[in-house]
Design an enzyme around this catalytic site. Structure first.
Site, PDB file in Angstrom:
ATOM      1  CG  ASP A   1      -2.264   1.084   1.019  1.00  0.00           C
ATOM      2  OD1 ASP A   1      -2.197   2.078  -0.059  1.00  0.00           O
ATOM      3  OD2 ASP A   1      -3.111   0.753   2.016  1.00  0.00           O
TER       4      ASP A   1
HETATM    5  C1  NOJ Z   1      -4.287   4.051   0.282  1.00  0.00           C
HETATM    6  C2  NOJ Z   1      -5.704   3.050   0.353  1.00  0.00           C
HETATM    7  O1  NOJ Z   1      -5.489   2.780   1.129  1.00  0.00           O
HETATM    8  C3  NOJ Z   1      -5.410   2.139  -0.556  1.00  0.00           C
HETATM    9  O2  NOJ Z   1      -6.579   1.485  -0.735  1.00  0.00           O
HETATM   10  C4  NOJ Z   1      -6.042   2.325  -2.001  1.00  0.00           C
HETATM   11  O3  NOJ Z   1      -5.201   2.150  -3.429  1.00  0.00           O
HETATM   12  C5  NOJ Z   1      -4.013   3.337  -2.546  1.00  0.00           C
HETATM   13  N1  NOJ Z   1      -4.256   4.457  -0.823  1.00  0.00           N
HETATM   14  C6  NOJ Z   1      -3.547   4.598  -3.897  1.00  0.00           C
HETATM   15  O4  NOJ Z   1      -4.041   5.176  -3.701  1.00  0.00           O
END
Ligand code: NOJ
Length: 691
Positions: free
Chosen positions: A263
């Site tokens: 993530d």
């Molecule tokens: C953080 C989020 O937790 C995730 O769900 C998302 O896909 C990513 N950022 C990218 O934006």
């Protein structure tokens, strides 16, 4: 494409570059072209900011994407195309209901069809990879991200996972108009303590396997291209550095062949989590654990070469991650067709599908004296802060949605009637109330989900004036409305339902559409009851009062509130009535059972019933849930019509992961419940005996 041969011809620097995902945030991006030329960009996330979920729009377009792609394909030595990703969560330009609402439809075919529409629109802007579906089962509606999930049930989440993945990917996502999906956030993020985002989680292996991991296993079986590792720790171990979870379970046990992306900045976060001292250690731990691509940290890029020269990692481990990344690029068709060429998108069809999805998702919670459906001759006044809303109603994670296209609740109703201008002249008040999208989604948790004082006062005021009050509730998450519910004659839980909200609400209010959504998550009476979910394990004396309404202080959890929910999981009314009868076992052989129930539409309208099948493993080596959803079928019945609905139950449904982490089916008695919600009473008993 022979990937192994391709890898043989690459330098270590080029290999590492492929494991690096860079953020293309238009406001801040600097020198991305040069980085691509240097071979340092394997993937680009087309983001707005680090907190993309609720930020104001900043669209991408395929020409820009193609320009960057051309640099990768024509100006780098390896000529490897970039994989472009973006958070396309529940719509692109046409916004569909939030994922929690789509789950409420229990209509997996329609979910699949919706994601086919979404994929085409996103592909046309140069996006080939999406960070969805979010498969974090959650039992805590305070958590802002519950709106991105399929709710509290693993079986429903498994079905939604398959539908979304198949909608995005089809059976071949190299085709134009298809996207590679990403099952996220692996795993346990939905259990964030206290519903506080990014918080720690405490999950036993037993609960992890029987609940939180199940949708991810289904996603792997559905051939999901990628998986995102979660921010959270589980019982002291960050997932991003867990070789056990990422490699042993996901890749080896489940057989996941695609790649794992971290993530956003989750690799570096290992420092904050206190398991790594510096960035170099973060890189080492994550790669070894099984994170194949580093999202935006630039840490793999900076440290993998050094780690290799110090002998702390091997080139084989880089090659294994690289193989996975290139394998997915190949499956996504990038080597043959790296550029986006717009496909034909029928926006009118997408709007129609979004409307259908919104209709199937909305849940009728209350309909006293059958006040709904309304008649066009009723004198109606519309109030509430959501009646003219065009943005909140689209929901969180709507990066490309066009608010100007939203059909508001007012506009939808206005197509049927001209509302009276003064409340004094009205017999019926429609109250469109709800919450802003900015208090839902990532980094937006609430400590209090009780219905707001101002909403209660508004409904109470109209009720006191002798009006009939119809609530159209546009919330992203469950709201605990014990104190307010009594002031509403009817309630439609209309969620944040996207571009077509107003049309769907109006068609339901005036009876063109008979509501058929069912709750994918329990609605508590009060915030203090959380966590409150239907599939908890059997208790001892302090049985959770979810099912037991007896007035007994040894089974009643609270002195100041009942233990039961206001509305249970699976609940949802219709304008018609369904009668369930004659539960029976049709066949029993080789550990396979066919059970059935008769469903009759005894009311005045045609309509759809959601027939649900739950089991309880009465005696097992470990404590099992009181009820577990194992099957469901949404059926259409004309008024007066009767149908028999059959459910098959076999080892897959009757088994569970035991304390030794083995999937077992134990001999003994199972009760099978069938009906219209988690409280259903019709039941049969089956005794499972091994062959
Ligand atoms: C953080 C989020 O937790 C995730 O769900 C998302 O896909 C990513 N950022 C990218 O934006």
């Amino acid at each position: 494409m022979n990937i192994k041969e391709l890898i043989k011809g690459m330098t270590v620097e080029e290999k590492i570059g492929q494991l690096n995902q860079v953020a293309y945030i238009p406001a801040t991006i600097d020198g991305i072209e040069d980085r691509i030329r240097e071979g340092k960009v394997g993937s680009i996330i087309l983001a707005q900011t680090a907190f993309a979920g609720n930020d104001s729009p900043c669209s991408v377009d395929y020409e820009k994407v193609n320009r960057l792609q051309r640099i990768a394909v024509e100006e780098t030595r390896s000529h490897i195309p970039i994989l472009f990703g973006r958070d396309v969560i529940h719509g692109h330009k046409t916004v569909f209901p939030i994922p929690l609402a789509m789950a409420a439809s229990f209509d997996t075919e329609l979910i699949k069809k919706s994601y086919e529409c979404i994929a085409k629109e996103a592909y046309n802007d140069g996006i080939k990879w999406t960070f969805a579906p979010m498969l974090d089962m959650s039992r805590d509606p305070r958590w802002g991200r519950i709106i991105e999930s399929a709710g509290e049930d693993p079986y429903l989440a498994q079905n939604v996972a398959r539908a979304v993945i198949s909608g995005f990917q089809g059976d071949d996502y190299s085709k134009r108009g298809r996207l590679c999906a990403c099952a996220k956030h692996y795993v346990g993020y939905g259990a964030s303590e206290g519903g506080r985002d990014y918080n720690r989680t405490e999950i036993s292996e037993y609960t992890l396997r029987n609940f939180y991991l199940r949708a991810f296993k289904s996603a792997v079986e559905a051939d999901v291209g990628t998986v995102m590792s979660a921010f959270n720790e589980i019982s002291g171990q960050p997932v991003t550095s867990s070789r056990y979870l990422l490699t042993d379970v996901l890749k080896e046990e489940f057989g996941f062949k695609g790649f794992v992306v971290s993530d956003w900045a989750a690799v570096k976060q290992l420092i904050d989590q206190g398991v790594a001292e510096n960035e170099k250690e973060c890189a080492q731990m994550s790669l070894k654990a099984g994170v194949d691509m580093d999202m935006v940290d630039d840490i793999y890029n900076k440290y993998l070469l050094k780690l290799l020269s110090e002998g702390k990692i091997t080139e084989e481990i880089i090659d294994e991650a690289l193989y996975r990344v290139l394998y997915i690029k190949e499956k996504a068709g990038l080597f043959d067709d790296p550029y986006t060429a717009p496909v034909n998108v029928d926006r009118a069809f997408n709007a129609k599908t979004a409307k259908e999805m919104a209709e199937e998702s909305m849940v009728l919670l209350k309909n006293e004296n059958n006040i709904l459906p309304l008649s066009v001759s009723d004198k109606i006044y519309i109030d509430g802060e959501m009646k003219d809303d065009t943005r909140s109603i689209l929901g969180s994670w709507t990066l490309d949605g066009i608010a100007e296209e939203t059909v508001t609740v007012f506009e939808g109703i206005n197509k049927y009637i001209t509302p009276v201008l003064n409340e004094k002249d009205a017999d019926i008040i429609i109250l469109a109330i709800g919450e802003s999208h900015t208090v839902t989604g990532e980094a937006h948790s609430l400590a209090d989900i009780d219905m707001k004082r101002e909403h209660i006062s508004l409904a109470k005021k109209y009720k006191a004036e002798g009006k009939k009050v119809v609530g159209v509730l546009n919330f992203g998450r469950p709201v605990a409305m014990e104190d307010g519910e009594k002031y509403f004659d009817a309630i439609i839980y209309a969620w944040h339902s996207g571009t077509q909200t107003g049309n769907a609400v109006a068609d339901i209010l005036f009876g063109k559409v008979n509501p058929c959504g069912h709750l994918p998550v329990t609605l508590p009476r009060k915030t203090g009851q959380i966590p409150l979910y239907y599939n908890f394990t059997k208790g001892s004396r302090t049985v959770n009062e979810y099912y037991d309404h007896a007035d007994n202080r040894f089974i009643n959890n609270y002195d100041d509130c009942k233990g039961s929910p206001l509305y249970p999981f699976g609940y949802g009314l219709s304008y018609t009535e369904f009668e369930y009868s004659n539960p029976r076992i049709l066949s029993e052989k080789n550990g396979e059972y066919v059970v059935g129930i008769t469903v009759k539409n005894t009311g005045k309208f045609d309509g759809k019933a959601l027939v649900q099948c739950y089991i309880c493993d009465e005696v097992a080596s470990s404590m099992r849930p009181i009820r577990e959803l194992k099957s469901f079928e949404k059926i259409f019945l004309k008024k007066g019509e009767e149908k028999e609905v059959l459910f098959k139950l076999g080892e897959k449904e009757l088994g569970f992961y035991n304390m030794d982490n083995e999937f077992v089916v134990e001999e003994g008695l199972f009760t099978v419940y069938m009906g219209g919600d988690a409280y259903c009473e019709n039941k049969v008993s089956v005794r499972y005996i091994k062959n």
